[in-house]
Scaffold this motif. Structure first.
Motif, PDB file in Angstrom:
ATOM      1  N   GLN A   7       0.831  -1.206   0.000  1.00  0.00           N
ATOM      2  CA  GLN A   7       0.000   0.000   0.000  1.00  0.00           C
ATOM      3  C   GLN A   7       0.868   1.260   0.000  1.00  0.00           C
ATOM      4  OE1 GLN A   7      -2.982   0.018   3.069  1.00  0.00           O
ATOM      5  NE2 GLN A   7      -3.486   2.178   2.784  1.00  0.00           N
ATOM      6  N   ILE A   8       1.951   1.242   0.784  1.00  0.00           N
ATOM      7  CA  ILE A   8       2.871   2.393   0.820  1.00  0.00           C
ATOM      8  C   ILE A   8       3.527   2.590  -0.545  1.00  0.00           C
ATOM      9  CG2 ILE A   8       5.039   3.257   1.813  1.00  0.00           C
ATOM     10  CD1 ILE A   8       4.187   1.783   4.432  1.00  0.00           C
ATOM     11  N   VAL A   9       3.981   1.488  -1.153  1.00  0.00           N
ATOM     12  CA  VAL A   9       4.605   1.571  -2.478  1.00  0.00           C
ATOM     13  C   VAL A   9       3.619   2.123  -3.495  1.00  0.00           C
ATOM     14  CG1 VAL A   9       5.576   0.228  -4.391  1.00  0.00           C
ATOM     15  CG2 VAL A   9       6.316  -0.231  -2.024  1.00  0.00           C
ATOM     16  N   ASP A  10       2.393   1.596  -3.520  1.00  0.00           N
ATOM     17  CA  ASP A  10       1.361   2.084  -4.445  1.00  0.00           C
ATOM     18  C   ASP A  10       1.139   3.587  -4.273  1.00  0.00           C
ATOM     19  OD1 ASP A  10       0.853  -0.338  -5.654  1.00  0.00           O
ATOM     20  OD2 ASP A  10      -0.825  -0.866  -4.338  1.00  0.00           O
ATOM     21  N   GLU A  11       1.062   4.019  -3.008  1.00  0.00           N
ATOM     22  CA  GLU A  11       0.791   5.424  -2.710  1.00  0.00           C
ATOM     23  C   GLU A  11       1.920   6.328  -3.201  1.00  0.00           C
ATOM     24  OE1 GLU A  11       0.897   7.955   1.342  1.00  0.00           O
ATOM     25  OE2 GLU A  11      -0.534   6.276   1.350  1.00  0.00           O
ATOM     26  N   LYS A  12       3.178   5.938  -2.960  1.00  0.00           N
ATOM     27  CA  LYS A  12       4.311   6.782  -3.347  1.00  0.00           C
ATOM     28  C   LYS A  12       4.554   6.761  -4.853  1.00  0.00           C
ATOM     29  CE  LYS A  12       4.590   8.043   0.732  1.00  0.00           C
ATOM     30  NZ  LYS A  12       3.887   9.307   1.040  1.00  0.00           N
ATOM     31  N   ILE A  13       4.267   5.645  -5.494  1.00  0.00           N
ATOM     32  CA  ILE A  13       4.341   5.607  -6.958  1.00  0.00           C
ATOM     33  C   ILE A  13       3.329   6.583  -7.546  1.00  0.00           C
ATOM     34  CG2 ILE A  13       3.837   4.159  -8.977  1.00  0.00           C
ATOM     35  CD1 ILE A  13       6.568   3.583  -7.764  1.00  0.00           C
ATOM     36  N   LYS A  14       2.126   6.588  -6.991  1.00  0.00           N
ATOM     37  CA  LYS A  14       1.075   7.499  -7.461  1.00  0.00           C
ATOM     38  C   LYS A  14       1.438   8.949  -7.168  1.00  0.00           C
ATOM     39  CE  LYS A  14      -3.915   8.339  -7.155  1.00  0.00           C
ATOM     40  NZ  LYS A  14      -5.203   7.882  -6.546  1.00  0.00           N
ATOM     41  N   ASP A  15       1.930   9.212  -5.947  1.00  0.00           N
ATOM     42  CA  ASP A  15       2.285  10.580  -5.561  1.00  0.00           C
ATOM     43  C   ASP A  15       3.362  11.178  -6.452  1.00  0.00           C
ATOM     44  OD1 ASP A  15       0.486  10.499  -3.499  1.00  0.00           O
ATOM     45  OD2 ASP A  15       1.985  10.291  -1.897  1.00  0.00           O
ATOM     46  N   ASN A  16       4.166  10.321  -7.066  1.00  0.00           N
ATOM     47  CA  ASN A  16       5.262  10.801  -7.907  1.00  0.00           C
ATOM     48  C   ASN A  16       4.966  10.698  -9.400  1.00  0.00           C
ATOM     49  OD1 ASN A  16       7.793  11.611  -6.237  1.00  0.00           O
ATOM     50  ND2 ASN A  16       6.892   9.872  -5.160  1.00  0.00           N
ATOM     51  N   GLY A  17       3.676  10.612  -9.736  1.00  0.00           N
ATOM     52  CA  GLY A  17       3.270  10.677 -11.135  1.00  0.00           C
ATOM     53  C   GLY A  17       3.600   9.452 -11.946  1.00  0.00           C
ATOM     54  N   LEU A  18       3.815   8.303 -11.270  1.00  0.00           N
ATOM     55  CA  LEU A  18       4.235   7.096 -11.981  1.00  0.00           C
ATOM     56  C   LEU A  18       3.156   6.022 -12.035  1.00  0.00           C
ATOM     57  CD1 LEU A  18       7.868   6.832 -10.549  1.00  0.00           C
ATOM     58  CD2 LEU A  18       7.195   7.561 -12.854  1.00  0.00           C
ATOM     59  N   ASP A  19       1.955   6.334 -11.531  1.00  0.00           N
ATOM     60  CA  ASP A  19       0.853   5.376 -11.576  1.00  0.00           C
ATOM     61  C   ASP A  19       0.455   5.137 -13.027  1.00  0.00           C
ATOM     62  OD1 ASP A  19      -0.965   3.691 -10.327  1.00  0.00           O
ATOM     63  OD2 ASP A  19      -2.565   5.192 -10.381  1.00  0.00           O
ATOM     64  N   GLY A  20       0.354   3.870 -13.430  1.00  0.00           N
ATOM     65  CA  GLY A  20       0.031   3.546 -14.808  1.00  0.00           C
ATOM     66  C   GLY A  20       1.248   3.532 -15.710  1.00  0.00           C
ATOM     67  N   ILE A  21       2.402   3.930 -15.170  1.00  0.00           N
ATOM     68  CA  ILE A  21       3.661   3.910 -15.936  1.00  0.00           C
ATOM     69  C   ILE A  21       4.543   2.776 -15.415  1.00  0.00           C
ATOM     70  CG2 ILE A  21       5.742   5.209 -16.532  1.00  0.00           C
ATOM     71  CD1 ILE A  21       4.023   7.770 -16.225  1.00  0.00           C
ATOM     72  N   VAL A  22       4.795   2.785 -14.120  1.00  0.00           N
ATOM     73  CA  VAL A  22       5.481   1.652 -13.490  1.00  0.00           C
ATOM     74  C   VAL A  22       4.488   0.490 -13.422  1.00  0.00           C
ATOM     75  CG1 VAL A  22       6.451   0.817 -11.310  1.00  0.00           C
ATOM     76  CG2 VAL A  22       7.074   3.075 -12.170  1.00  0.00           C
ATOM     77  N   THR A  23       4.875  -0.659 -13.941  1.00  0.00           N
ATOM     78  CA  THR A  23       3.968  -1.806 -14.030  1.00  0.00           C
ATOM     79  C   THR A  23       3.818  -2.504 -12.681  1.00  0.00           C
ATOM     80  OG1 THR A  23       5.714  -3.395 -14.543  1.00  0.00           O
ATOM     81  CG2 THR A  23       4.767  -2.165 -16.398  1.00  0.00           C
ATOM     82  N   GLU A  24       2.823  -3.383 -12.586  1.00  0.00           N
ATOM     83  CA  GLU A  24       2.616  -4.154 -11.370  1.00  0.00           C
ATOM     84  C   GLU A  24       3.829  -5.043 -11.081  1.00  0.00           C
ATOM     85  OE1 GLU A  24       0.229  -3.890  -9.096  1.00  0.00           O
ATOM     86  OE2 GLU A  24      -0.485  -2.183 -10.294  1.00  0.00           O
ATOM     87  N   GLU A  25       4.408  -5.603 -12.108  1.00  0.00           N
ATOM     88  CA  GLU A  25       5.603  -6.438 -11.928  1.00  0.00           C
ATOM     89  C   GLU A  25       6.760  -5.607 -11.373  1.00  0.00           C
ATOM     90  OE1 GLU A  25       8.660  -9.247 -14.551  1.00  0.00           O
ATOM     91  OE2 GLU A  25       6.813  -8.474 -15.468  1.00  0.00           O
ATOM     92  N   GLN A  26       6.913  -4.380 -11.877  1.00  0.00           N
ATOM     93  CA  GLN A  26       7.973  -3.507 -11.382  1.00  0.00           C
ATOM     94  C   GLN A  26       7.704  -3.066  -9.939  1.00  0.00           C
ATOM     95  OE1 GLN A  26       7.774  -0.620 -14.529  1.00  0.00           O
ATOM     96  NE2 GLN A  26       9.169  -1.771 -15.854  1.00  0.00           N
ATOM     97  N   LYS A  27       6.434  -2.815  -9.615  1.00  0.00           N
ATOM     98  CA  LYS A  27       6.090  -2.501  -8.220  1.00  0.00           C
ATOM     99  C   LYS A  27       6.462  -3.670  -7.307  1.00  0.00           C
ATOM    100  CE  LYS A  27       2.089   0.531  -9.013  1.00  0.00           C
ATOM    101  NZ  LYS A  27       0.626   0.644  -8.797  1.00  0.00           N
ATOM    102  N   THR A  28       6.211  -4.886  -7.774  1.00  0.00           N
ATOM    103  CA  THR A  28       6.547  -6.065  -6.968  1.00  0.00           C
ATOM    104  C   THR A  28       8.047  -6.156  -6.733  1.00  0.00           C
ATOM    105  OG1 THR A  28       4.604  -7.261  -7.773  1.00  0.00           O
ATOM    106  CG2 THR A  28       6.411  -8.585  -6.868  1.00  0.00           C
ATOM    107  N   GLN A  29       8.848  -5.780  -7.743  1.00  0.00           N
ATOM    108  CA  GLN A  29      10.298  -5.731  -7.555  1.00  0.00           C
ATOM    109  C   GLN A  29      10.665  -4.775  -6.424  1.00  0.00           C
ATOM    110  OE1 GLN A  29      11.015  -5.168 -12.125  1.00  0.00           O
ATOM    111  NE2 GLN A  29      12.974  -5.741 -11.229  1.00  0.00           N
ATOM    112  N   ILE A  30      10.030  -3.603  -6.414  1.00  0.00           N
ATOM    113  CA  ILE A  30      10.296  -2.603  -5.366  1.00  0.00           C
ATOM    114  C   ILE A  30       9.872  -3.145  -4.009  1.00  0.00           C
ATOM    115  CG2 ILE A  30       9.705  -0.299  -4.520  1.00  0.00           C
ATOM    116  CD1 ILE A  30       9.306   0.510  -7.494  1.00  0.00           C
TER     117      ILE A  30
END
Length: 323
Positions: free
Chosen positions: A216-239
């Motif tokens: 949830q924290i990763v999802d939130e910070k990816i979104k806050d930094n304008g990367l939602d829909g750009i960074v893929t779910e697989e890449q989020k899982t790496q993070i």
């Protein structure tokens, strides 16, 4: 009075020794570490000038066995050229200057170096990096780790492994998104720095974070930094995986949190002031995907409060000794 001073000194020493794997104090001499490929090369003198190497520096070299030890990859000595000069400080955060007079570091940006080095336990230091021609930059990172070893202040190998995995994650995601509208390495580094800060604050406020909490924290910070829909779910899982790995090492715990928070805050300020981030913010706004200002948020302000709280607890412990 002498007894009280001894008690305070003992307490401070105990606190210092209870802070594992972070560099302990400022060094008396800077350390210059050359890539082994420069050992018998006339180019070494040119690199020494770029690094600002002085006669009283401790000098050593990065060899293939060092890269294998610190970043888990063996290189031939003859291809190691990136070199560093480092001075450990008591405070002030981590500052990295890459001198590209003769060659660029092609795969690792200053902010990516900093994020990884903070994870390795390097939180307060001035670093200069240079190479005689374009290089990937792995021997420079190894050189920083080796500098602590030659100073007798070796870093925790689990932390350096996590740092390398984090660097590889940032580099891989950046490579996979190269040329994609709305993506920049500066945004990704800012997001990952904010993820670390958020997790430290929550852990030190008593939270027992689960994998779902971290996601949830990763999802939130990816979104806050304008990367939602750009960074893929697989890449989020790496993070998420590397953040869990860092968390499980104990790196985010209270003993090391103060130095990490201070250095991470400095990194955030450097990212915000960089041309790459300013350009990314303008592009994100044009795409209707603005980047939030974490430093001015309630959560961002919690960094300062966490640092203050640490020292309040420290002085309260000292005060209680006399009651």
């Amino acid at each position: 009075m002498k007894k009280w001073i001894a008690v305070i000194a003992s307490l401070l020493l105990t606190i210092t020794l209870a802070t594992p794997a972070l560099a302990a104090s400022a060094w008396k001499e800077s350390v210059t570490i050359y890539g082994a490929g420069l050992k018998d090369s006339p180019q070494k003198e040119q690199i020494a000038k770029l690094l600002g190497t002085k006669d009283d520096d401790i000098v050593d070299y990065v060899y293939g066995n060092d890269t294998e030890k610190y970043i888990n990859y063996r290189y031939d000595d003859s291809i190691l050229f990136s070199s560093i000069r480092i001075m450990e400080k008591n405070s002030g955060g981590l500052k990295i200057d890459i001198d590209e007079t003769y060659g660029k570091i092609t795969q690792i940006s200053p902010q990516t170096y900093q994020n990884a080095l903070i994870t390795a336990g390097v939180t307060n230091a001035d670093v200069v990096i240079a190479a005689p021609h374009d290089v990937t930059g792995e021997s420079a990172l190894t050189g920083i780790y080796k500098a602590y070893e030659v100073q007798g202040d070796s870093l925790n190998p689990e932390y350096t492994k996590n740092a390398q995995d984090e660097l590889n994650t940032i580099s891989d995601i950046t490579s996979e998104n190269e040329g994609k509208d709305g993506f920049s390495e500066a945004q990704l580094n800012k997001a990952i720095t904010e993820i670390k800060i958020t997790i430290i604050n929550q852990i030190n406020n008593g939270a027992n974070l689960t994998e779902d909490d971290i996601r949830q924290i990763v999802d939130e910070k990816i979104k806050d930094n304008g990367l939602d829909g750009i960074v893929t779910e697989e890449q989020k899982t790496q993070i998420i995986n590397i953040i869990i790995q860092i968390k499980n090492s104990g790196f985010f715990n209270e003993e090391s949190a103060t130095k990490i928070l201070e250095s991470s805050k400095n990194l955030l300020n450097q990212i915000k002031d960089s041309d790459a981030f300013k350009d990314a913010k303008d592009k994100a706004k044009n795409l209707g995907n603005d980047i939030k200002d974490f430093a001015e948020s309630e959560e961002g302000q919690g960094i300062i409060e966490s640092i203050k709280s640490f020292f309040r607890s420290l002085f309260e412990s000292i005060k209680n000794l006399f009651n």
